[in-house]
Design a protein around this motif. Structure first.
Motif, short mmCIF file in Angstrom:
data_model
loop_
_atom_site.label_atom_id
_atom_site.label_comp_id
_atom_site.label_asym_id
_atom_site.label_seq_id
_atom_site.Cartn_x
_atom_site.Cartn_y
_atom_site.Cartn_z
N ALA A 3 40.74 18.75 54.68
CA ALA A 3 40.07 17.65 53.99
C ALA A 3 39.59 16.60 54.99
O ALA A 3 40.24 16.34 55.98
CB ALA A 3 41.02 17.04 52.99
N SER A 4 38.43 16.04 54.72
CA SER A 4 37.88 15.03 55.62
C SER A 4 37.29 13.89 54.81
O SER A 4 36.84 14.06 53.70
CB SER A 4 36.78 15.67 56.49
OG SER A 4 35.75 14.77 56.74
N GLU A 5 37.28 12.71 55.40
CA GLU A 5 36.74 11.53 54.73
C GLU A 5 35.26 11.69 54.40
O GLU A 5 34.74 11.06 53.52
CB GLU A 5 36.86 10.29 55.64
CG GLU A 5 38.28 9.87 55.95
CD GLU A 5 39.04 9.39 54.73
OE1 GLU A 5 38.39 8.83 53.83
OE2 GLU A 5 40.25 9.61 54.66
N ARG A 17 43.73 13.75 51.15
CA ARG A 17 43.62 13.14 52.49
C ARG A 17 44.93 13.28 53.26
O ARG A 17 45.15 12.60 54.25
CB ARG A 17 43.24 11.67 52.36
CG ARG A 17 41.75 11.48 52.07
CD ARG A 17 41.42 10.03 51.81
NE ARG A 17 41.81 9.68 50.46
CZ ARG A 17 41.03 9.87 49.38
NH1 ARG A 17 39.83 10.38 49.54
NH2 ARG A 17 41.44 9.55 48.18
#
Ligand code: HEM
Length: 385
Positions: A3-5, A17
């Motif tokens: 997961a990434s911002e 996150r």
């Protein structure tokens, strides 16, 4: 961790996150109910329908008119009677028989994509809608109509514009449910007069111990199939391709050996659970995770968070299809365990098996839905080779 911002992850789903909840169960000060994040605590709620009722419409009187025939809203013992009846129509044989058609549809949809495709818009969104439409026996070319109603009923699930005002959301959902019900009632009435070889006909004719489904039950059950079975499958397909893109070694593995696909699909359901939450209502005062929750309060079970509970899943943020066992709750648990799980798994296996080598496009990154309780890529532009 994948997961990434940058992918527009839903704000509410902190576990995406890599954050952990402070406690496995948290009181909701607004409602006096609770949020359940822990795996063991989720199992307790899902395993005790007597204390935690699925009839959430009792807190939303406007939704009561759709409860008859909706498995998701029924509690034992009526739930079991209804599930036995609809299972007569929605059998494993019916599902298995869909495999060649799903493969044909996947190839047709892929053929239309030329060099580049948006996996969601071009394949993952249309495919399950066509499959459910053909299964029920409603015209597949009207799918934009009913998937549009489902989308709005789910609070703007597909547009990414989640309507945050709960009263407005309920009013809109009621209007959309009525459209779906009327549409499906009309088709079911036609089947009563002129039976065909489709699920609506089988629902109209299904009988256990001399009891048949009522007109409202047929329409509401068919509605629940569209609500529960379309976008969830869209998200499963998109999320699994997203995971495989992030893990080329796993992509190479499933490409070489189809038998590796089921474990990949289960792990995708754990890591990025399409239905991030399910709701229940307490029928009496209960004690859960050290909290006392009074009767008639909503309890939200966050399947997505329970699926990353480090007490149950070591390295919970890693995509690891070799987890064995993988007791994820992506399809729920207990009496309401997803009726469509065999169909969703079949669609996943057939689609992934048909796929050419894929890769994301760096200048056009994937984007997630912003819905608080749905987890899935909304756009997944891909290069095909
Ligand atoms: C129930 C998830 C696909 C039909 C459920 C539940 C979950 C779920 C979590 C339990 C709800 C609860 O406990 O309150 C999913 C996911 C899917 C999927 C993640 C795709 C990846 C489908 C499909 C269909 C379907 C394809 C049918 C066409 C249903 C029905 C129920 C249900 C009818 C209610 C079962 C009952 O209450 O006894 N699903 N679902 N689902 N699902 Fe699915």
């Amino acid at each position: 961790m994948i997961a990434s911002e940058h992918w527009g992850l839903p704000e509410a789903q902190f576990w995406l996150r890599g954050e952990r909840p402070a406690d496995p169960v948290r009181q909701d000060l607004g409602t006096g109910g609770a949020h359940v994040y822990g795996h063991a605590e989720a199992l307790r709620v899902l395993g005790d329908p007597r204390s935690y009722s699925s009839n959430t419409a009792r807190l939303q009187p406007q939704m009561q008119e759709f409860v008859e025939g909706d498995l998701l809203q029924r509690d034992p013992p009526e739930h079991a009677e209804l599930r036995t009846l609809v299972s007569r129509a929605f059998t494993p044989k019916v599902v298995a028989g869909l495999e060649p058609r799903i493969a044909e549809l996947t190839l047709e949809l892929l053929d239309r994509a030329n060099g580049r495709l948006d996996l969601v818009a071009d394949v993952a969104h249309p495919l399950p809608a066509i499959v459910i439409a053909e299964l029920l026996g409603v015209p597949a070319d009207e799918r934009d109509l009913f998937t549009g109603w489902v989308d709005v009923a789910l609070g703007g699930a597909n547009s990414g514009e989640f309507d945050a005002d709960p009263e407005q959301r309920t009013r809109t959902a009621v209007a959309m449910f009525r459209k779906l019900r009327d549409y499906l009632t009309e088709h079911a009435d036609e089947r009563r007069a002129q039976p065909r070889d489709d699920l609506l006909t089988r629902l109209v004719e299904a009988e256990v111990a001399g009891v048949r489904l009522t007109r409202a039950e047929v329409a509401h059950f068919a509605t629940s199939l569209l609500i529960a079975g379309h976008l969830t499958t869209t998200m499963l397909l998109g999320n699994t391709v997203f995971c495989l893109d992030a893990h080329p070694e796993q992509q190479a593995r499933v490409r070489a050996d189809r038998s590796a696909l089921p474990a990949v699909i289960e792990e995708s359901l754990r890591l990025l659970s399409p239905f991030a939450s399910v709701a229940r209502v307490t029928t009496a005062e209960v004690e859960l995770g050290g909290l006392r929750i009074p009767a008639d309060r909503p309890v939200v079970v966050w399947l997505g968070a329970a699926n990353r509970d480090p007490r149950r899943f070591p390295r919970p943020d890693d995509f690891d299809p070799d987890r064995a066992p993988n007791p994820h709750l992506g399809f729920g648990r207990g009496v309401h365990f997803c009726l469509g799980a065999p169909l969703a798994r079949l669609e996943g296996e057939v689609v992934l098996d048909q796929f050419p080598a894929l890769g994301t496009v760096p200048e056009d990154p994937p984007r997630f839905r912003r819905h608080p309780s749905l987890t899935g890529v909304e756009r997944l532009p891909l290069r095909t080779s």
